[in-house]
Design a protein around this motif. Structure first.
Motif, PDB file in Angstrom:
ATOM      1  N   ALA A   6       0.874  -1.308   0.063  1.00  0.00           N
ATOM      2  CA  ALA A   6       0.016   0.009  -0.087  1.00  0.00           C
ATOM      3  C   ALA A   6       0.869   1.221  -0.049  1.00  0.00           C
ATOM      4  O   ALA A   6       1.939   1.237   0.367  1.00  0.00           O
ATOM      5  N   SER A   7       0.269   2.342  -0.634  1.00  0.00           N
ATOM      6  CA  SER A   7       0.894   3.620  -0.534  1.00  0.00           C
ATOM      7  C   SER A   7       0.196   4.766   0.107  1.00  0.00           C
ATOM      8  O   SER A   7      -1.335   4.643  -0.253  1.00  0.00           O
ATOM      9  N   ILE A   8       0.459   5.487   0.826  1.00  0.00           N
ATOM     10  CA  ILE A   8      -0.355   6.607   1.654  1.00  0.00           C
ATOM     11  C   ILE A   8      -0.096   7.885   0.712  1.00  0.00           C
ATOM     12  O   ILE A   8       1.246   8.302   0.795  1.00  0.00           O
ATOM     13  N   LEU A   9      -1.007   8.439   0.325  1.00  0.00           N
ATOM     14  CA  LEU A   9      -1.108   9.740  -0.521  1.00  0.00           C
ATOM     15  C   LEU A   9      -1.591  10.811   0.019  1.00  0.00           C
ATOM     16  O   LEU A   9      -2.822  10.822   0.395  1.00  0.00           O
ATOM     17  N   THR A  10      -1.012  11.834   0.696  1.00  0.00           N
ATOM     18  CA  THR A  10      -1.497  12.999   1.317  1.00  0.00           C
ATOM     19  C   THR A  10      -1.655  14.212   0.434  1.00  0.00           C
ATOM     20  O   THR A  10      -0.776  14.488  -0.083  1.00  0.00           O
ATOM     21  N   ILE A  11      -2.827  14.859   0.648  1.00  0.00           N
ATOM     22  CA  ILE A  11      -3.094  15.913  -0.002  1.00  0.00           C
ATOM     23  C   ILE A  11      -3.156  17.302   0.693  1.00  0.00           C
ATOM     24  O   ILE A  11      -4.074  17.114   1.634  1.00  0.00           O
ATOM     25  N   GLY A  12      -2.492  18.235   0.417  1.00  0.00           N
ATOM     26  CA  GLY A  12      -2.769  19.607   1.079  1.00  0.00           C
ATOM     27  C   GLY A  12      -1.562  20.388   1.137  1.00  0.00           C
ATOM     28  O   GLY A  12      -0.235  20.020   1.668  1.00  0.00           O
ATOM     29  N   ASP A  13      -1.600  21.489   0.751  1.00  0.00           N
ATOM     30  CA  ASP A  13      -0.664  22.422   0.779  1.00  0.00           C
ATOM     31  C   ASP A  13       0.243  22.626   2.469  1.00  0.00           C
ATOM     32  O   ASP A  13       1.313  22.846   2.463  1.00  0.00           O
ATOM     33  N   GLU A  14      -0.923  22.470   3.456  1.00  0.00           N
ATOM     34  CA  GLU A  14      -0.385  22.690   4.821  1.00  0.00           C
ATOM     35  C   GLU A  14       0.948  21.860   5.026  1.00  0.00           C
ATOM     36  O   GLU A  14       1.557  22.082   5.722  1.00  0.00           O
ATOM     37  N   ARG A  41       5.457   3.191   0.418  1.00  0.00           N
ATOM     38  CA  ARG A  41       5.727   4.559   0.168  1.00  0.00           C
ATOM     39  C   ARG A  41       4.542   5.512   0.820  1.00  0.00           C
ATOM     40  O   ARG A  41       3.174   4.824   1.165  1.00  0.00           O
ATOM     41  N   ARG A  42       5.227   6.669   1.338  1.00  0.00           N
ATOM     42  CA  ARG A  42       4.045   7.674   1.739  1.00  0.00           C
ATOM     43  C   ARG A  42       4.447   8.738   0.744  1.00  0.00           C
ATOM     44  O   ARG A  42       5.730   9.286   0.789  1.00  0.00           O
ATOM     45  N   VAL A  43       3.375   9.494   0.115  1.00  0.00           N
ATOM     46  CA  VAL A  43       3.688  10.597  -0.644  1.00  0.00           C
ATOM     47  C   VAL A  43       2.805  11.824  -0.092  1.00  0.00           C
ATOM     48  O   VAL A  43       1.442  11.786   0.089  1.00  0.00           O
ATOM     49  N   ALA A  44       3.201  12.987  -0.102  1.00  0.00           N
ATOM     50  CA  ALA A  44       2.515  14.071   0.097  1.00  0.00           C
ATOM     51  C   ALA A  44       2.570  15.062  -1.028  1.00  0.00           C
ATOM     52  O   ALA A  44       3.560  15.337  -1.494  1.00  0.00           O
ATOM     53  N   VAL A  45       1.530  15.623  -1.655  1.00  0.00           N
ATOM     54  CA  VAL A  45       1.609  16.472  -2.751  1.00  0.00           C
ATOM     55  C   VAL A  45       0.612  17.709  -2.138  1.00  0.00           C
ATOM     56  O   VAL A  45      -0.281  17.557  -1.422  1.00  0.00           O
ATOM     57  N   VAL A  66      -3.870   2.358  -2.895  1.00  0.00           N
ATOM     58  CA  VAL A  66      -3.353   3.861  -2.345  1.00  0.00           C
ATOM     59  C   VAL A  66      -4.300   4.335  -1.660  1.00  0.00           C
ATOM     60  O   VAL A  66      -5.697   4.471  -1.871  1.00  0.00           O
ATOM     61  N   LEU A  67      -4.129   4.872  -0.500  1.00  0.00           N
ATOM     62  CA  LEU A  67      -4.901   5.545   0.627  1.00  0.00           C
ATOM     63  C   LEU A  67      -4.841   7.064   0.328  1.00  0.00           C
ATOM     64  O   LEU A  67      -3.581   7.353   0.799  1.00  0.00           O
ATOM     65  N   ILE A  68      -5.645   7.751   0.254  1.00  0.00           N
ATOM     66  CA  ILE A  68      -5.584   9.101  -0.071  1.00  0.00           C
ATOM     67  C   ILE A  68      -6.138   9.708   1.289  1.00  0.00           C
ATOM     68  O   ILE A  68      -7.457   9.330   1.683  1.00  0.00           O
ATOM     69  N   THR A  69      -5.350  10.729   1.899  1.00  0.00           N
ATOM     70  CA  THR A  69      -6.000  11.643   2.741  1.00  0.00           C
ATOM     71  C   THR A  69      -6.013  13.140   2.550  1.00  0.00           C
ATOM     72  O   THR A  69      -4.959  13.447   1.706  1.00  0.00           O
ATOM     73  N   GLY A  70      -7.156  13.698   2.869  1.00  0.00           N
ATOM     74  CA  GLY A  70      -7.235  15.337   2.711  1.00  0.00           C
ATOM     75  C   GLY A  70      -7.805  15.729   1.371  1.00  0.00           C
ATOM     76  O   GLY A  70      -8.242  15.005   0.435  1.00  0.00           O
ATOM     77  N   GLY A  71      -8.038  16.951   1.337  1.00  0.00           N
ATOM     78  CA  GLY A  71      -8.693  17.484   0.093  1.00  0.00           C
ATOM     79  C   GLY A  71     -10.188  17.352   0.025  1.00  0.00           C
ATOM     80  O   GLY A  71     -10.694  17.447  -1.125  1.00  0.00           O
ATOM     81  N   LEU A  72     -10.816  16.818   1.101  1.00  0.00           N
ATOM     82  CA  LEU A  72     -12.080  16.411   1.037  1.00  0.00           C
ATOM     83  C   LEU A  72     -12.991  17.614   1.500  1.00  0.00           C
ATOM     84  O   LEU A  72     -14.387  17.518   1.618  1.00  0.00           O
ATOM     85  N   GLY A  73     -12.593  18.822   1.926  1.00  0.00           N
ATOM     86  CA  GLY A  73     -13.248  19.962   2.542  1.00  0.00           C
ATOM     87  C   GLY A  73     -14.386  20.475   1.374  1.00  0.00           C
ATOM     88  O   GLY A  73     -14.435  20.187   0.228  1.00  0.00           O
ATOM     89  N   PRO A  74     -15.218  21.412   2.117  1.00  0.00           N
ATOM     90  CA  PRO A  74     -16.302  21.933   1.062  1.00  0.00           C
ATOM     91  C   PRO A  74     -15.708  22.952   0.204  1.00  0.00           C
ATOM     92  O   PRO A  74     -16.455  23.708  -0.434  1.00  0.00           O
ATOM     93  N   THR A  75     -14.481  23.591   0.453  1.00  0.00           N
ATOM     94  CA  THR A  75     -14.056  24.805  -0.066  1.00  0.00           C
ATOM     95  C   THR A  75     -13.328  24.543  -1.716  1.00  0.00           C
ATOM     96  O   THR A  75     -13.035  23.211  -1.912  1.00  0.00           O
TER      97      THR A  75
END
Lengths: 416, 416
Positions: A6-14, A41-45, A66-75
């Motif tokens: 598995a690979s963890i993909l994290t989304i978010g500028d912060e 692997r763990r990847v943040a973009v 691929v497990l994606i976290t982030g980028g699911l807010g309403p904005t």
């Protein structure tokens, strides 16, 4: 059997500007490891369409999941959902469960239009319920790969992993049988433990792994065994775990995954004992750590932050002669701090610490890192001198951990 | 000018099994962002040759600079150096500086052969000195890309970034001029601050960014401006920063990047004042946070961890009638805790807190999350009631942060 990757993909500028420290990945990795899935692997973009699209493609060349976290807010800068829609060539449709959930959360508030979008989900996905927030997760499958999207909010993500994703992996994937045993030890360093258990380590059954996970003043030992039959795995693990424990009887904090403070709380409660602290250099941290366990008021009565000599003398009744002759950082002083605490707080046990954490305040005789710890009752007091070599923060943590460990070993011994 | 892009590549199994939380990346991102380099990706891979090689290739398709951390230890699972040697088709040669450094560190110990390897570095790299450990870093350049390798130990990595890498970037790269101003505020939430400064935000000069970085009970505001001329950037930033501060005079903790505890320490020292605490629910954490600043013994005298009612009564002299009539979590109790602390510790100021952090112990009248805070002197005492809605740990942190903030606002006001 091929291990599933598995690979963890994290989304978010912060995460890319260093504003937020990624604690999600560690949680996901632990939970997936526990069921035999390897994180490769763990990847943040950032919140950038092209970067995320490319990363999605790339991670599927490395992993099965691929497990994606982030980028699911309403904005509008939350692009995960529209991107996944386009990526899987599907469309957004209203999800009734998500809508009911949303209305429940907004029961006393007006739902703005952009929030209503939280109830829309891609047609091609299996929705992942969110019992802790508004954004549902998404589970896609294509070409033998699984792509999962979760919110970045740790509390919501954890709920999905525990309640939905891990159970579904267990149901649908061919996972290896894997067992763990954890032994938390205190007071001995990694190499000293190694000296004691090297012979044991050399005789471990084939396929059993032993890992040393060192922390400040403590070392966690982990036995791991993969196998086909869970009962057999557990039987062999229990056998080896018992051997290992027998080699380290004097340094065990817990053998069931409990943290130091939880283990201490259980020991005190089971013996119906109370504790108080007298803290100079840690300035309250020891009591604070003891108090972090729910229900700690059953055994923690309180304590004195004796930062100044005046407080040591006037409140804890450490003698002026002791402070003058031996100094605040001395065996005599911490002993009197224990006695004073027992006298005024009326606890069964007291912990006292006094030291020089740095960066300043050291001398030739008592360099930075010199710490005295005393633990005891009205009947007897144990003392120990430490010479730490780290910075102020780590010396403080080391003092705290060693002090708690000293009390734990006394209580375990008294109990035996 | 094209922005320069960087990717952070972290090597080590411990990050993939969730054993270690990656704090290095946040530090690197902050330092590089501050000089105008964008982090576009962060990638973690295990101690595996092929995975690392592929990641090195891949990251250069995303970024101009690849910063590698980890895998530089002396043991056989540390593959970064041999891999980079092969990757850049170069050989290991002895580096005199690294050898001198190594011998200095091992001055009283025998150098094993595997440790001697730490003095070998690839011929093709520019060595990066390590003043804090044995493993030197490496700086490679090829085809317009920069590849940098650093140890994974945070303390050593930070030294290299600060002392060598950032200065060398500044010297050799065409970086944009970029300026920041930080305002740390306490006591107001993100949206309440937004209400106050929205009009200000709307009039910001073109290109100036305002970010809200919320934490528990505090919000950090950051103004950012890119430009060509540093003097002009600073002039415009100072002007807008002054306007922003004028809109938030009652909630400013610091305007110079200082943390809460550092700001508090400076206020107390500059006014020659001392403080003590009386902590029920935080059980010593407030004193501990105040003490975390070197030299805190100048103004922190000590405190009482008054976890039990008995300690509140016997040591702090809170009246039995008060505890019976109003309860331990009440305005009356925290006021008497302040008075008691001032009487027995003789500090100029005292902070007292009492609350129900949860998960248990709440009632209809005083639900979990009810916290009373009092701050004052012999002359006057300010009190405030809070209703927090988080878990035990976060409620504890919120109590600590609000208590410190209340004292800071009193001291800032007294000073004005």
């Amino acid at each position: 059997m091929e291990k599933i990757k598995a690979s963890i993909l994290t989304i978010g500028d912060e995460l890319l500007i260093g504003q937020v420290i990624d604690t999600n990945s560690a949680f996901i990795a632990q939970e997936l490891n526990a069921i035999g899935i390897d994180i490769v692997r763990r990847v943040a973009v950032g919140d950038a369409w092209d970067e995320m699209w490319k990363a999605l493609d790339e991670e599927q060349t490395h992993a099965d999941i691929v497990l994606i976290t982030g980028g699911l807010g309403p904005t509008s800068d939350d692009i995960t959902k529209p991107l996944l829609c386009e990526y899987f060539q599907t469309e957004l449709i209203q999800n009734e469960d998500a809508l009911v959930n949303l209305k429940k959360i907004f029961i006393n508030r007006t739902l703005a239009e952009k929030q209503m979008g939280q109830a829309l989900l891609p047609k091609a996905c299996t929705p992942i319920p969110n019992t802790r927030g508004t954004a549902f997760g998404m589970w896609f499958e294509r070409n033998g790969k699984i792509i999962i999207s979760m919110p970045g909010v740790p509390f919501e993500m954890k709920g999905m992993i525990t309640d939905f994703i891990v159970p579904k992996f267990k149901q649908t994937l061919q996972l290896p049988t894997i067992g763990y045993r954890y032994l938390l030890t205190g007071g001995l360093g990694e190499s000293a433990i190694n000296d004691r258990i090297q012979t044991f380590e050399d005789q471990l059954p084939k396929g059993m792994g032993l890992a040393y996970l060192p922390d400040l003043g403590k070392v966690r030992l982990r036995l791991t065994l993969h196998g086909d039959n869970l009962e057999e795995v557990n039987r062999v693990l229990d056998e080896e775990f018992a051997k290992m424990k027998a080699l380290l009887p004097d340094v065990i904090i817990s053998d069931n995954g409990d943290s130091t403070e939880v283990a201490l709380g259980k020991l005190l409660k089971s013996q119906n004992l109370t504790v108080a602290t007298a803290e100079s250099c840690t300035a309250g941290n020891i009591a604070h750590i003891i108090s972090s366990v729910p229900g700690a008021s059953q055994y923690l009565l309180g304590g004195i932050v004796a930062y100044s000599n005046q407080v040591k003398h006037e409140i804890l009744h450490v003698k002026s002669e002791t402070l003058e002759k031996f100094g605040a950082v001395s065996e005599e002083t911490v002993k009197e701090m224990v006695q004073g605490t027992l006298n005024i707080v009326h606890s069964d046990y007291a912990i006292a610490v006094s030291g020089i954490l740095g960066p300043d305040g050291g001398s030739d005789e008592k360099p930075v890192g010199t710490v005295w710890i005393a633990v005891g009752t009205k009947e007897y007091i144990t003392t120990k001198k430490f010479q730490f070599r780290h910075n102020r923060e780590r010396n403080m943590q080391l003092t705290t951990n060693h002090a708690l460990n000293m009390l734990i070993q006394i209580l375990r011994h008294a109990n035996a």
